[in-house]
Design a protein around this motif. Structure first.
Motif, mmCIF file in Angstrom:
data_model
loop_
_atom_site.group_PDB
_atom_site.id
_atom_site.type_symbol
_atom_site.label_atom_id
_atom_site.label_comp_id
_atom_site.label_asym_id
_atom_site.label_seq_id
_atom_site.Cartn_x
_atom_site.Cartn_y
_atom_site.Cartn_z
ATOM 1 N N MET A 17 35.295 45.955 27.030
ATOM 2 C CA MET A 17 35.498 45.746 28.625
ATOM 3 C C MET A 17 36.109 44.444 29.156
ATOM 4 N N LEU A 18 35.407 43.524 28.795
ATOM 5 C CA LEU A 18 35.500 42.015 29.101
ATOM 6 C C LEU A 18 37.094 41.709 28.563
ATOM 7 N N VAL A 19 37.525 41.845 27.328
ATOM 8 C CA VAL A 19 38.727 41.419 26.681
ATOM 9 C C VAL A 19 39.732 42.596 27.520
ATOM 10 N N GLY A 20 39.521 43.641 27.504
ATOM 11 C CA GLY A 20 40.634 44.714 28.210
ATOM 12 C C GLY A 20 40.799 44.414 29.598
ATOM 13 N N ALA A 21 39.879 43.991 30.566
ATOM 14 C CA ALA A 21 39.855 43.684 31.812
ATOM 15 C C ALA A 21 40.548 42.408 32.032
ATOM 16 N N CYS A 22 40.369 41.311 31.100
ATOM 17 C CA CYS A 22 41.170 40.059 31.298
ATOM 18 C C CYS A 22 42.537 40.319 30.782
ATOM 19 N N VAL A 23 42.919 41.246 29.931
ATOM 20 C CA VAL A 23 44.414 41.357 29.597
ATOM 21 C C VAL A 23 45.059 42.133 31.015
ATOM 22 N N MET A 24 44.204 43.019 31.403
ATOM 23 C CA MET A 24 44.745 44.063 32.524
ATOM 24 C C MET A 24 45.130 42.954 33.751
ATOM 25 N N ALA A 25 43.971 42.234 33.832
ATOM 26 C CA ALA A 25 44.190 41.035 35.137
ATOM 27 C C ALA A 25 45.075 40.233 34.891
ATOM 28 N N TYR A 26 45.343 39.678 33.767
ATOM 29 C CA TYR A 26 46.578 38.841 33.513
ATOM 30 C C TYR A 26 47.872 39.636 33.590
ATOM 31 N N SER A 27 47.954 40.520 33.225
ATOM 32 C CA SER A 27 49.203 41.463 33.121
ATOM 33 C C SER A 27 49.638 41.810 34.605
ATOM 34 N N ARG A 28 48.743 41.873 35.418
ATOM 35 C CA ARG A 28 48.833 42.409 36.939
ATOM 36 C C ARG A 28 49.213 41.256 37.708
ATOM 37 N N GLU A 29 48.476 39.988 37.687
ATOM 38 C CA GLU A 29 48.676 39.128 38.446
ATOM 39 C C GLU A 29 48.093 37.839 37.694
ATOM 40 N N PRO A 30 49.111 36.808 37.229
ATOM 41 C CA PRO A 30 48.467 35.908 36.249
ATOM 42 C C PRO A 30 48.295 34.712 36.903
ATOM 43 N N ARG A 31 48.748 34.575 38.381
ATOM 44 C CA ARG A 31 48.348 33.258 38.872
ATOM 45 C C ARG A 31 46.680 33.488 39.374
ATOM 46 N N LEU A 32 46.200 34.538 39.711
ATOM 47 C CA LEU A 32 44.962 34.732 40.125
ATOM 48 C C LEU A 32 43.909 34.333 39.014
ATOM 49 N N THR A 33 44.252 34.266 37.726
ATOM 50 C CA THR A 33 43.610 34.138 36.833
ATOM 51 C C THR A 33 42.948 32.637 36.612
#
Length: 581
Positions: free
Chosen positions: A139-155
């Protein structure tokens, strides 16, 4: 832990739990993206048809995730409990084959802790391994990938909060882990003191030491509590730290995301989706960090359990091809040839140069002072220890070359301490001979002079409490003797089994043994302190400091053996001249 999992885990069930968990994680990761589309393309565009369509997809995905989660929990929980069941069975079977050497190495209190508390720790980690331990990193890796793909600036916000969490977890774990490692040893101490208090309660009361034992238990209990308090107090800091970081992360995401939305460079759906993924990331990291608290405890427990399961057994059978089959047509006999025995790690021999032989129908009596080696000698007959030199022959066969199962089928023994099992008189007698009829049970009770009090209290089905606590010492001994003689055997051993009987009952019981058809055809070995108990034996061994200093009949030893004469003289004042009136 890996060794435990490899040995006891059902890998097909674990694989099923892993696959179902993967489906659950995929559903959890997909839902925020669907939510973003629902907001941006449905609600913001006021497209009601799209809202209903995407809403149905969300319900379907959520339901699928629910079913996968239920299946994962089912397989994980059942396998966690099954692993505990298999380990407990394995430990119990292993301990049953332990010799006294192994029992000394692992104290009873420690074995109890290992088969209860330690296994519970392993069960919990096995359950978490098939749930959170695998779910959290995925979940940690998957959520990081999905979050970055959705909006990289908020990472950028997560790049600040995640290192803070990592540092906090490392610091707390570094401080707390030593306490968790110590806690298992403290549990051993509690079990030891508590067990001693239970088994010795009568002695404690007799010597008026109630307060002393209460203080002793309170000390070890407070010691365990103090260590546990420190460990869990440090661990409890994780909750407020996690909550603070999670809250500050959400504030940062909303603040930064709000600016991007105000500048029309990001949609509202992306902000909500990113917040959901951020919460999944932080919650996964939090669950993963808590698992790391339990892994060291479970690892310590796994080492303790493996130490029992991997402990070499000092008394073991030869390889199957080298074992001698049981020869049932051999004449009954018991013989020691040049036997030496040394306890494990001892410098001096406990028994040395033992030589004697008795045959069917004969009685061998063993007498000597305290610590002379009487019980040690009889414990060699059923091969509870292995000898250092010489041979022990039962019916002409070397017991070291027989399987222990075959050897024990030839021997029936009453130990120095009469041990009864909770249940009934019938179940305790059936322990010696499961196929015994009621008639055979009453015969054994008659020979053991136990039939009268058993009849008075209600017959074969009267209750026997743990350790025979509802019977007197003499009654326990007679019930144990009845259990011994109900078993058809070539050698009957009574290790100081008449000590709690009065002289009259002692004499009647030995006479009944001689007249019993089953016992009279076997070899009888009696260990005793009283001259009257051994006087009628066909062969008497006099032991002193592990050596046979005399052997013969009562008359021969009384006439010529100084040690035997000394024993007789010491008992004359009690009115025991070595013969019944």
């Amino acid at each position: 832990m890996i060794k435990i999992a490899r040995r006891f885990l059902n890998w097909w069930a674990a694989l099923a739990a892993l696959l179902l968990m993967g489906v659950q994680v995929a559903c959890d990761l997909y839902l925020p993206t669907v939510t973003a589309n629902l907001i941006d393309k449905g609600i913001m565009q006021k497209d009601l048809h799209y809202v209903w369509q995407i809403g149905g997809v969300m319900l379907l995905v959520a339901f699928l995730g629910l079913l996968a989660a239920m299946g994962n929990v089912f397989f994980a929980s059942t396998q966690g409990m099954k692993v505990g069941e298999r380990i407990r069975n394995a430990i119990y079977q292993r301990v049953l084959h332990f010799s006294t050497n192994e029992m000394v190495r692992f104290s009873s209190s420690s074995l109890i802790t290992r088969s209860t508390n330690d296994i519970v720790q392993i069960q919990n980690v096995m359950l978490q391994m098939m749930r959170m331990m695998l779910q959290s990193p995925i979940m940690l890796v998957g959520a990081c990938v999905m979050a970055y793909s959705r909006e990289p600036r908020l990472t950028r916000v997560l790049a600040i909060s995640l290192p803070v969490l990592v540092v906090a977890v490392i610091v707390v774990m570094y401080l707390a882990m030593p306490y968790f490692r110590v806690m298992q040893r403290k549990v051993d101490n509690i079990n030891r003191v508590f067990r001693e208090g239970l088994t010795g309660v009568r002695v404690i009361r007799a010597f008026n030491q109630d307060q002393r034992e209460q203080d002793r238990f309170r000390k070890v209990n407070e010691d365990y509590t103090r260590v546990g308090f420190r460990a869990f107090s440090l661990m409890s800091f994780m909750f407020p730290i996690m909550t603070l970081v999670l809250s500050m992360t959400n504030v940062g995401i909303i603040w930064y995301g709000g600016r991007l939305i105000a500048g029309r460079s990001m949609q509202v759906g992306n902000l909500i989706t990113f917040m959901t993924y951020a919460n999944q990331i932080l919650m996964s990291f939090m669950m993963l960090s808590f698992i790391f608290f339990f892994i060291p405890r479970a690892q310590v427990s796994a080492k303790r359990v493996n130490a029992v399961l991997d402990q070499p057994i000092s008394v073991s059978d030869l390889p199957v091809g080298q074992l001698e089959p049981l020869k049932k047509d051999q004449p009954t006999s018991l013989q020691f040839k040049d036997v030496d025995f040394r306890y494990d790690g001892a410098q001096h021999l406990a028994l040395r140069d033992l030589n004697f032989k008795v045959t069917a129908g004969q009685t061998l009596a063993i007498i000597g002072g305290t610590g002379s080696g009487k019980s040690t000698l009889v414990n060699l007959i059923p091969r509870l220890f292995d000898i250092e030199r010489g041979q022990i022959l039962v019916n002409g066969q070397d017991i070291a070359k027989m399987s222990q199962h075959d050897l024990h089928s030839l021997i029936s023994i009453t130990q120095q301490k009469a041990v009864l099992f909770s249940g009934t008189v019938r179940s305790n007698l059936a322990f010696g001979n499961p196929a015994a009829s009621d008639e055979q049970m009453w015969r054994a009770l008659e020979v053991a002079k136990a039939a009268d009090f058993v009849k008075e209290q209600g017959g074969l089905d009267i209750k026997v409490e743990q350790d025979g606590g509802n019977f007197s010492g003499g009654q326990r001994q007679r019930l144990a003797i009845a259990r011994t003689i109900i078993k058809p055997a070539a050698v009957y051993v009574f290790d100081d089994s008449f000590s709690a009987l009065d002289f009259k009952t002692d004499a009647q019981l030995r006479l009944a043994l001689k007249e019993d058809e089953l016992v009279s055809q076997a070899v009888t070995v009696i260990v005793a302190q009283r001259i009257s108990t051994v006087a009628d034996a066909d062969l008497i061994l006099v032991l002193d400091d592990g050596q046979v200093v005399g052997q013969g009949t009562h008359e021969e030893l009384a006439a010529h053996n100084p040690v035997y004469q000394e024993i007789i003289n010491s008992q004359l004042q009690e009115g025991d001249d070595g013969r019944e009136a």
